[in-house]
Design an enzyme around this catalytic site. Structure first.
Site, PDB file in Angstrom:
ATOM      1  N   ARG A  67       8.123 -13.358   6.932  1.00 10.84           N
ATOM      2  CA  ARG A  67       6.993 -13.775   6.079  1.00 10.84           C
ATOM      3  C   ARG A  67       6.419 -15.026   6.721  1.00 10.84           C
ATOM      4  O   ARG A  67       7.112 -16.041   6.854  1.00 10.84           O
ATOM      5  CB  ARG A  67       7.470 -14.052   4.654  1.00 10.84           C
ATOM      6  CG  ARG A  67       6.425 -14.754   3.811  1.00 10.84           C
ATOM      7  CD  ARG A  67       6.755 -14.772   2.350  1.00 10.84           C
ATOM      8  NE  ARG A  67       6.546 -13.456   1.763  1.00 10.84           N
ATOM      9  CZ  ARG A  67       6.461 -13.231   0.447  1.00 10.84           C
ATOM     10  NH1 ARG A  67       6.577 -14.219  -0.413  1.00 10.84           N
ATOM     11  NH2 ARG A  67       6.272 -12.004   0.002  1.00 10.84           N
ATOM     12  N   HIS A  83       0.108  -7.368   3.471  1.00  9.29           N
ATOM     13  CA  HIS A  83       1.367  -7.316   2.700  1.00  9.29           C
ATOM     14  C   HIS A  83       1.750  -5.834   2.553  1.00  9.29           C
ATOM     15  O   HIS A  83       1.749  -5.270   1.454  1.00  9.29           O
ATOM     16  CB  HIS A  83       1.192  -7.999   1.342  1.00  9.29           C
ATOM     17  CG  HIS A  83       2.485  -8.367   0.668  1.00  9.29           C
ATOM     18  ND1 HIS A  83       3.718  -8.180   1.262  1.00  9.29           N
ATOM     19  CD2 HIS A  83       2.738  -8.910  -0.559  1.00  9.29           C
ATOM     20  CE1 HIS A  83       4.664  -8.589   0.424  1.00  9.29           C
ATOM     21  NE2 HIS A  83       4.093  -9.039  -0.683  1.00  9.29           N
ATOM     22  N   GLN A 125       4.505  -4.393   0.021  1.00 11.46           N
ATOM     23  CA  GLN A 125       4.119  -4.375  -1.395  1.00 11.46           C
ATOM     24  C   GLN A 125       3.246  -3.165  -1.705  1.00 11.46           C
ATOM     25  O   GLN A 125       3.451  -2.480  -2.712  1.00 11.46           O
ATOM     26  CB  GLN A 125       3.370  -5.669  -1.754  1.00 11.46           C
ATOM     27  CG  GLN A 125       2.965  -5.739  -3.205  1.00 11.46           C
ATOM     28  CD  GLN A 125       4.163  -5.868  -4.137  1.00 11.46           C
ATOM     29  OE1 GLN A 125       4.958  -6.771  -4.005  1.00 11.46           O
ATOM     30  NE2 GLN A 125       4.297  -4.951  -5.100  1.00 11.46           N
ATOM     31  N   ASP A 169      -4.424  -9.712  -8.163  1.00 10.83           N
ATOM     32  CA  ASP A 169      -3.421 -10.588  -7.554  1.00 10.83           C
ATOM     33  C   ASP A 169      -3.840 -12.020  -7.872  1.00 10.83           C
ATOM     34  O   ASP A 169      -4.936 -12.256  -8.404  1.00 10.83           O
ATOM     35  CB  ASP A 169      -3.397 -10.320  -6.029  1.00 10.83           C
ATOM     36  CG  ASP A 169      -2.286 -11.058  -5.290  1.00 10.83           C
ATOM     37  OD1 ASP A 169      -1.385 -11.626  -5.952  1.00 10.83           O
ATOM     38  OD2 ASP A 169      -2.319 -11.080  -4.050  1.00 10.83           O
ATOM     39  N   CYS A 201       1.164  -7.473  -7.923  1.00 13.16           N
ATOM     40  CA  CYS A 201       2.339  -7.610  -7.051  1.00 13.16           C
ATOM     41  C   CYS A 201       3.305  -8.687  -7.533  1.00 13.16           C
ATOM     42  O   CYS A 201       4.468  -8.688  -7.133  1.00 13.16           O
ATOM     43  CB  CYS A 201       1.906  -7.851  -5.607  1.00 13.16           C
ATOM     44  SG  CYS A 201       1.093  -9.436  -5.333  1.00 13.16           S
ATOM     45  N   ARG A 215      10.094  -2.174  -4.817  1.00 17.94           N
ATOM     46  CA  ARG A 215      10.200  -2.867  -3.530  1.00 17.94           C
ATOM     47  C   ARG A 215      11.571  -2.581  -2.915  1.00 17.94           C
ATOM     48  O   ARG A 215      11.707  -2.333  -1.715  1.00 17.94           O
ATOM     49  CB  ARG A 215      10.036  -4.398  -3.706  1.00 17.94           C
ATOM     50  CG  ARG A 215       8.647  -4.860  -4.082  1.00 17.94           C
ATOM     51  CD  ARG A 215       7.648  -4.730  -2.935  1.00 17.94           C
ATOM     52  NE  ARG A 215       8.011  -5.469  -1.738  1.00 17.94           N
ATOM     53  CZ  ARG A 215       7.779  -6.773  -1.535  1.00 17.94           C
ATOM     54  NH1 ARG A 215       7.160  -7.484  -2.467  1.00 17.94           N
ATOM     55  NH2 ARG A 215       8.129  -7.374  -0.403  1.00 17.94           N
TER      56      ARG A 215
HETATM   57  N1  NVA Z   1      -1.589 -12.809  -2.202  1.00 20.51           N
HETATM   58  C1  NVA Z   1      -0.371 -13.477  -2.586  1.00 20.51           C
HETATM   59  C2  NVA Z   1       0.745 -12.487  -2.695  1.00 20.51           C
HETATM   60  C3  NVA Z   1       2.064 -13.065  -3.133  1.00 20.51           C
HETATM   61  C4  NVA Z   1       3.151 -12.039  -3.165  1.00 20.51           C
HETATM   62  C5  NVA Z   1      -0.029 -14.551  -1.565  1.00 20.51           C
HETATM   63  O1  NVA Z   1      -0.228 -14.306  -0.361  1.00 20.51           O
HETATM   64  O2  NVA Z   1       0.408 -15.634  -1.942  1.00 20.51           O
HETATM   65  N1   CP Z   2       5.243  -9.690  -4.531  1.00 20.77           N
HETATM   66  C1   CP Z   2       5.949 -10.472  -3.704  1.00 20.77           C
HETATM   67  O1   CP Z   2       5.924 -10.297  -2.464  1.00 20.77           O
HETATM   68  O2   CP Z   2       6.682 -11.426  -4.321  1.00 20.77           O
HETATM   69  P1   CP Z   2       7.460 -12.659  -3.670  1.00 20.77           P
HETATM   70  O3   CP Z   2       6.410 -13.624  -3.170  1.00 20.77           O
HETATM   71  O4   CP Z   2       8.275 -13.217  -4.786  1.00 20.77           O
HETATM   72  O5   CP Z   2       8.295 -12.157  -2.526  1.00 20.77           O
END
Ligand code: NVA
Ligand code: CP
Length: 305
Positions: A104, A131, A134, A220, A260, A288
């Site tokens: 990540r 992502h 997800q 989101d 998500c 997931r």
């Molecule tokens: N769009 C959000 C998703 C979190 C799972 C982010 O990137 O923070």
């Molecule tokens: N939806 C998701 O990826 O959640 P986290 O940021 O908690 O991993």
């Protein structure tokens, strides 16, 4: 043999997704029946986090454990990754000590550089632009509840972010349409969308119009990780983009709601929608685990059936 990575949703064909989803259903059934299944015994997953996570860390770590393997958590705060070690050097070293890596991070180019120096498969656990894990879970969840997603309408109400770009790639693979409504100034970056993806969405200036006749309404957070300094400006710009009961009424009567997570009730979604009967957010979060176990199995062992 070339290593298979999962860096964005378009990395897999429809045929591969059908296989992975079939495996996810089988693996989920075994989990629900408390049947041990250890195809990845003695294998190790390394998880590299440059941003926070609850679901992604937990689902990969628990999933790897349940498949008989081990998972190691690294973050940039207390590893050399946060002290400027070249990403290519980190990839060389990490990939010599494990069988699969999940990252990540921020820019998509970081994960691409990492993967090009890795000796093992690399999985995108979220970047600024994508992502895919997800959206894989989301589509699996839709299919579980409603059957095939081909030809269906997905309404995206909110920010043009990593989730939307992965949804647009998924629309091209699975053959569905996305109604997109983003506030002015937060619209889709056309350089992030393929020609096929561009033909798979319609833009609506008014968020309620995007929900019209939708089979699935999804949103989101308005401020994704890495954009925190824009939070106040975004709160103003996104005023009116909340997914509430009124917008859900514009969708089909059996439309699902997905998010998500983490969610902010009263911002991008009202409490009565996310906690209401059309919401499948908890199934979506749980899935997931199941889809990523299938993904790990496929990337490490290839097709086994
Ligand atoms: N769009 C959000 C998703 C979190 C799972 C982010 O990137 O923070
Ligand atoms: N939806 C998701 O990826 O959640 P986290 O940021 O908690 O991993």
């Amino acid at each position: 043999m070339a290593i298979k990575h999962y860096l964005q949703f378009s990395d897999f064909s429809l045929d591969e997704y059908q296989y992975v989803m079939e495996r996810a259903s089988i693996i989920k059934r075994k989990f629900k029946d408390y049947k041990p299944y250890h195809p990845l015994a003695d294998r190790t997953l390394v998880m590299v986090f440059e941003k926070n996570s609850t679901r992604t860390r937990l689902s990969f770590e628990a999933g790897m454990h349940q498949l008989g393997g081990a998972a190691i958590y690294l973050n940039t705060r207390d590893s050399q990754l946060g002290r400027g070690e070249p990403i290519e050097d980190a990839a060389q070293v990490i990939s010599r000590m494990c069988d699969v890596i999940m990252i990540r991070t921020f820019g998509q180019e970081i994960i691409e550089r990492f993967a090009s120096s890795s000796r093992v498969p690399v999985i995108n656990g979220l970047t600024n632009e994508q992502h895919p894990c997800q959206v894989l879970a989301d589509i699996f969840t839709f299919i579980e509840h409603r059957g095939s997603i081909a030809g269906k309408i997905v309404a995206w109400v909110g920010d043009a972010n990593n989730m939307l770009y992965s949804w647009l790639q998924a629309a091209a693979v699975f053959g569905f349409h996305i109604n997109v409504s983003t506030p002015a100034g937060y619209d889709i970056d056309p350089t992030q969308v393929s020609a096929e993806g561009a033909s798979r969405y319609t833009f609506f200036a008014h968020p309620a119009d995007a929900c019209h006749d939708a089979d699935l309404v999804t949103t989101d957070v308005w401020t994704s990780m890495g954009y925190e300094e824009e939070k106040n400006a975004r709160l103003k710009a996104f005023d009116g983009w909340i997914v509430d009961a009124e917008k859900m009424r514009r969708a089909k009567s059996d439309a699902l709601f997905m998010h998500c997570l983490p969610a902010h009730r009263g911002e991008e979604v009202s409490a009565d929608v996310i906690d209401g009967p059309q919401s499948v957010v908890w199934d979506e979060a749980e899935n997931r685990l199941h889809v990523q176990k299938a993904l790990l199995e496929y990337l490490v062992l290839g097709k086994i059936s």
